[in-house]
Write an enzyme that holds these catalytic residues in place. Structure first.
Site, PDB file in Angstrom:
ATOM      1  N   GLU A   1      91.891  -5.804  66.863  1.00  0.00           N
ATOM      2  CA  GLU A   1      90.964  -6.842  66.376  1.00  0.00           C
ATOM      3  C   GLU A   1      89.848  -6.217  65.545  1.00  0.00           C
ATOM      4  O   GLU A   1      89.404  -6.785  64.553  1.00  0.00           O
ATOM      5  CB  GLU A   1      90.407  -7.672  67.539  1.00  0.00           C
ATOM      6  CG  GLU A   1      91.455  -8.336  68.441  1.00  0.00           C
ATOM      7  CD  GLU A   1      92.569  -9.060  67.703  1.00  0.00           C
ATOM      8  OE1 GLU A   1      92.347  -9.494  66.554  1.00  0.00           O
ATOM      9  OE2 GLU A   1      93.685  -9.169  68.256  1.00  0.00           O
TER      10      GLU A   1
ATOM     11  N   TYR B   1     104.084  -7.737  61.944  1.00  0.00           N
ATOM     12  CA  TYR B   1     103.242  -6.747  62.616  1.00  0.00           C
ATOM     13  C   TYR B   1     103.879  -5.358  62.569  1.00  0.00           C
ATOM     14  O   TYR B   1     103.313  -4.407  62.058  1.00  0.00           O
ATOM     15  CB  TYR B   1     103.030  -7.114  64.095  1.00  0.00           C
ATOM     16  CG  TYR B   1     102.067  -8.237  64.355  1.00  0.00           C
ATOM     17  CD1 TYR B   1     102.407  -9.558  64.072  1.00  0.00           C
ATOM     18  CD2 TYR B   1     100.820  -8.011  64.924  1.00  0.00           C
ATOM     19  CE1 TYR B   1     101.531 -10.602  64.333  1.00  0.00           C
ATOM     20  CE2 TYR B   1      99.931  -9.045  65.191  1.00  0.00           C
ATOM     21  CZ  TYR B   1     100.299 -10.334  64.904  1.00  0.00           C
ATOM     22  OH  TYR B   1      99.437 -11.367  65.163  1.00  0.00           O
TER      23      TYR B   1
HETATM   24  N1  BES Z   1      95.105 -12.709  64.211  1.00  0.00           N
HETATM   25  C1  BES Z   1      95.931 -12.477  65.337  1.00  0.00           C
HETATM   26  C2  BES Z   1      96.192 -13.704  66.151  1.00  0.00           C
HETATM   27  C3  BES Z   1      96.918 -14.807  65.414  1.00  0.00           C
HETATM   28  C4  BES Z   1      97.976 -14.532  64.574  1.00  0.00           C
HETATM   29  C5  BES Z   1      96.538 -16.115  65.592  1.00  0.00           C
HETATM   30  C6  BES Z   1      98.615 -15.551  63.901  1.00  0.00           C
HETATM   31  C7  BES Z   1      97.171 -17.143  64.925  1.00  0.00           C
HETATM   32  C8  BES Z   1      98.221 -16.860  64.061  1.00  0.00           C
HETATM   33  C9  BES Z   1      95.368 -11.377  66.223  1.00  0.00           C
HETATM   34  O1  BES Z   1      94.713 -10.366  65.538  1.00  0.00           O
HETATM   35  C10 BES Z   1      96.517 -10.718  66.923  1.00  0.00           C
HETATM   36  O2  BES Z   1      97.338 -10.163  66.240  1.00  0.00           O
HETATM   37  N2  BES Z   1      96.582 -10.766  68.235  1.00  0.00           N
HETATM   38  C11 BES Z   1      97.621 -10.144  69.009  1.00  0.00           C
HETATM   39  C12 BES Z   1      97.160  -8.816  69.520  1.00  0.00           C
HETATM   40  C13 BES Z   1      97.762  -7.617  69.023  1.00  0.00           C
HETATM   41  C14 BES Z   1      97.313  -6.344  69.668  1.00  0.00           C
HETATM   42  C15 BES Z   1      99.061  -7.560  68.378  1.00  0.00           C
HETATM   43  C16 BES Z   1      97.896 -11.017  70.213  1.00  0.00           C
HETATM   44  O3  BES Z   1      97.205 -12.029  70.369  1.00  0.00           O
HETATM   45  O4  BES Z   1      98.783 -10.738  70.982  1.00  0.00           O
HETATM   46 ZN    ZN Z   2      96.101  -9.288  64.368  1.00  0.00          ZN
END
Ligand code: BES
Ligand code: ZN
Length: 628
Positions: free
Chosen positions: A325, A409
């Site tokens: 984050e 990702y």
């Molecule tokens: N920005 C994302 C969350 C998100 C992505 C919300 C797409 C809505 C649509 C956040 O930064 C994220 O990637 N969170 C991951 C954590 C991570 C360590 C991969 C999660 O929530 O699991």
């Molecule tokens: Zn993210």
């Protein structure tokens, strides 16, 4: 070098509209950020027509009514428009609009068009010459907002409100142009019952003002233009604890010490991130650890990262989330995907950056192990959907996250790892830093990053051939030059998983010494089909049902349910009643639903009880899994 051919070259001519361009590395953010007008930057998920008229600033005055679960008040918008344009189109998803007026209070005509599922409706306002308009409205069933009952909080006494804007949910509580390519500064004055504290993803200079009616008013400001999905709010019985000179954490009182302890490395992470890719430009970096109903692991809301409490393991083993984050303060918040087909520019670049922070703070072994888990996720997804699936390209063909996170990702991160391994870390880091600097506070597309790499990174034709940049971004599957993770990362644990697979040998002493990444690897590598006695042996030997590490507990429960292991049902039920994080909740319901006559009645029974406690994001996904 420059390649004067093809797609990237056509788009490298950056078409930006007007105003205060920022290309300066350390300088202040422009008040009005440019937009992109190229075809590939168009956002199909917004009704806005920013090339004609666009919002540059949002000023919110909202009251939080916890009894009615409604926000109401006004949004004053600053707009810039092309000459002669007298209509501005906003995104509206279910808002109840009372009036729309110009700066003199004169009513303006408006129409709300047809609703498109998941996108809302265009709100077209005939503004004439007005460039400041005020919308008075309320939002009652806003999908972005989750109103928690006191029972859903740790304290149990006060209600709680949290929001989740990404990707297209903020239009359910804020009338603006809800597109990541249309950056806006914003300010807010929020009133709430005086026992609650309000935080937002903007800086707050003043103490809250106590009002006559038993309420308090909180003010916030974001003076840098941000994508509107990054406007976020939370309110509850929360307290603050400082972590470092520019960082701190909010949470409910009973959790604050555990939260702060888990987040001890935050300040060092900010320093490490700055050393990698340049100044942290947002002032403070605070976080809020929310109730477990929060649907994501984390959300990079500027100056106020939102976090699930499920990352608290007591040993900082899951703090890659925080590094992630934080990294979004560059990839995502500073340089932002122009639309969601290029979300790898946010999430893939961030996942790469996350791993570099983890390497700095926790060392290469942990970073390599986390990268190896991420690589396994890509392989699993490719095995599942096939390497020809159009959804396995980084640049996504459509605006949906249908095949999960492994592509944008993990494949995104492995793209950058591969580039790094070919050009070397020094050149790679210098390139990535200039990418952030030269596109700070601006939107970006795949075509732009490709052109930028070709111009500012690639040395010669031979290196270009070796890199396969275009293949990585637009091709499906995994290019053959991928920098595979070090097989040594999990040598020991993979051997242990084989010993269990072949001879059902379980080394509980080794397990006790393993890192969380190693345990997660073990749980992923052992056979998917196990009988009751084997599952009982695993649970007893490794104390899985009692695990306080939610990632490990989740992997165990998923495996157990996939094998119709009755003894895991009570723990599953407790977990699903406690946690609303979609990444955990959806696969557990899916595992149950996959188990026909055994699992489906269990899934339906549990979901009937827990559904109301989930955020709309989680409900939306699980509704699609648990039917009938
Ligand atoms: N920005 C994302 C969350 C998100 C992505 C919300 C797409 C809505 C649509 C956040 O930064 C994220 O990637 N969170 C991951 C954590 C991570 C360590 C991969 C999660 O929530 O699991
Ligand atoms: Zn993210």
């Amino acid at each position: 070098m420059r390649f004067s051919r093809g797609f990237a070259a056509a788009f490298s001519l950056l078409l930006v509209s007007a105003c205060n361009m920022s290309g300066d590395a350390g300088g202040d953010a422009p008040k009005v950020a440019p937009i992109l007008t190229t075809e590939d930057a168009k956002d199909d998920q917004s009704f806005a027509q920013p090339e004609l008229a666009r919002v540059t600033h949002v000023d919110l005055e909202l009251d939080l009514d916890f009894d009615k679960q409604t926000v109401s008040g006004s949004a004053m918008l600053d707009i810039i428009a092309e000459k002669g344009v007298d209509i501005v189109v906003l995104d509206d998803d279910g808002l109840k609009i009372e009036t729309i007026t110009d700066a003199d209070g004169k009513p303006l005509d408006f129409t709300v068009g047809e609703v498109v599922e998941g996108k809302g409706a265009p709100l077209s306002i005939t503004m004439g010459d007005a460039r400041e308009i005020t919308i008075t409205y309320s939002a009652s069933d806003a999908a972005a907002l989750q109103w928690l009952s006191p029972e859903q909080t740790a304290g149990g006494k006060h209600p709680y409100l949290l929001s989740q804007g990404q990707a297209t949910l903020n239009r359910t509580w804020i009338p603006t142009q809800d597109s990541p390519g249309i950056r806006q500064t914003w300010a807010a004055r929020i009133t709430a019952p005086d026992e609650l504290t309000v935080v937002m993803s903007g800086l707050s200079e003043d103490e809250p003002e106590t009002l006559d009616d038993g309420r308090r008013a909180f003010t916030f400001e974001m003076d840098k233009p941000v994508a509107p999905y990054l406007i976020a709010i939370a309110a509850g019985d929360i307290v603050f604890k400082e972590l470092g000179p520019r960082s701190g954490v909010w949470s409910e009182p009973s959790m604050i010490d555990a939260a702060a302890a888990e987040l001890t490395d935050t300040e060092a992470m900010i320093d490490a991130a700055e050393k990698l890719y340049g100044d942290y430009r947002w002032g403070r970096y605070d976080m809020i650890v929310l109730p477990p109903a929060f649907p994501y692991g984390g959300m990079e809301n500027p100056v106020m990262t939102f976090l699930t409490p499920t990352f608290i393991a007591g040993d900082r083993s899951l703090t890659g989330l925080v590094a992630h984050e934080l990294a979004h303060s560059w990839s995502g918040n500073l340089v932002t995907n122009a639309n969601w087909t290029d979300s790898w520019l946010n999430e893939g670049v961030t996942s790469y950056f996350e791993n570099r922070i983890v390497e700095e703070i926790y060392g290469k072994k942990r970073a390599d192990q986390e990268a190896a888990l991420s690589f396994a996720a890509i392989e699993d997804t490719l095995a599942e959907v096939g390497t020809d699936d159009p959804g396995t390209a980084l640049h996504q063909p459509v605006n949906v996250d249908s095949i999960g996170s492994a592509i944008v990702y993990d494949k995104g991160a492995f793209f950058l790892r591969t580039v790094e391994s070919i050009v070397g870390r020094d050149r790679f880091d210098a390139w990535l830093q200039q990418w952030f600097d030269n596109h700070a506070f601006q939107p970006a597309t795949s075509a732009m990053i490709l052109a930028d790499m070709e111009e500012n990174l690639v040395k010669d034709e031979a290196e270009a051939e070796q890199l396969q940049l275009r293949e990585w971004i637009y091709g499906t599957g995994l290019p053959d030059n991928v920098a595979r993770p070090d097989p040594a990362a999990f040598a020991e644990v993979d051997a242990a998983a084989r010993a269990f697979s072949d001879k059902r040998k379980l080394d509980t002493e080794a397990w006790d010494k393993w890192t969380s990444a190693e345990r997660q690897r073990f749980l992923a590598k052992i056979p998917r089909k196990l009988n009751e006695a084997e599952l009982a042996g695993l649970d007893e030997g490794l104390k899985l049902s009692a695990s306080t590490n939610n990632e490990e507990l989740f992997l165990w429960l998923e495996l157990a349910l996939q094998n119709k292991y009755e003894a895991a049902v009570p723990t599953t039920e407790q977990f699903l009643a406690r946690v609303g994080r979609r990444k955990f909740v959806a696969p557990l319901f899916e595992a149950l639903m996959d188990q026909g006559a055994w699992g489906q009645p269990i899934a339906k029974r549990i979901y009937a009880k827990t559904r109301a406690s989930y955020h709309s994001v989680t409900q939306g996904t699980v509704d699609g899994l648990v039917k009938g």
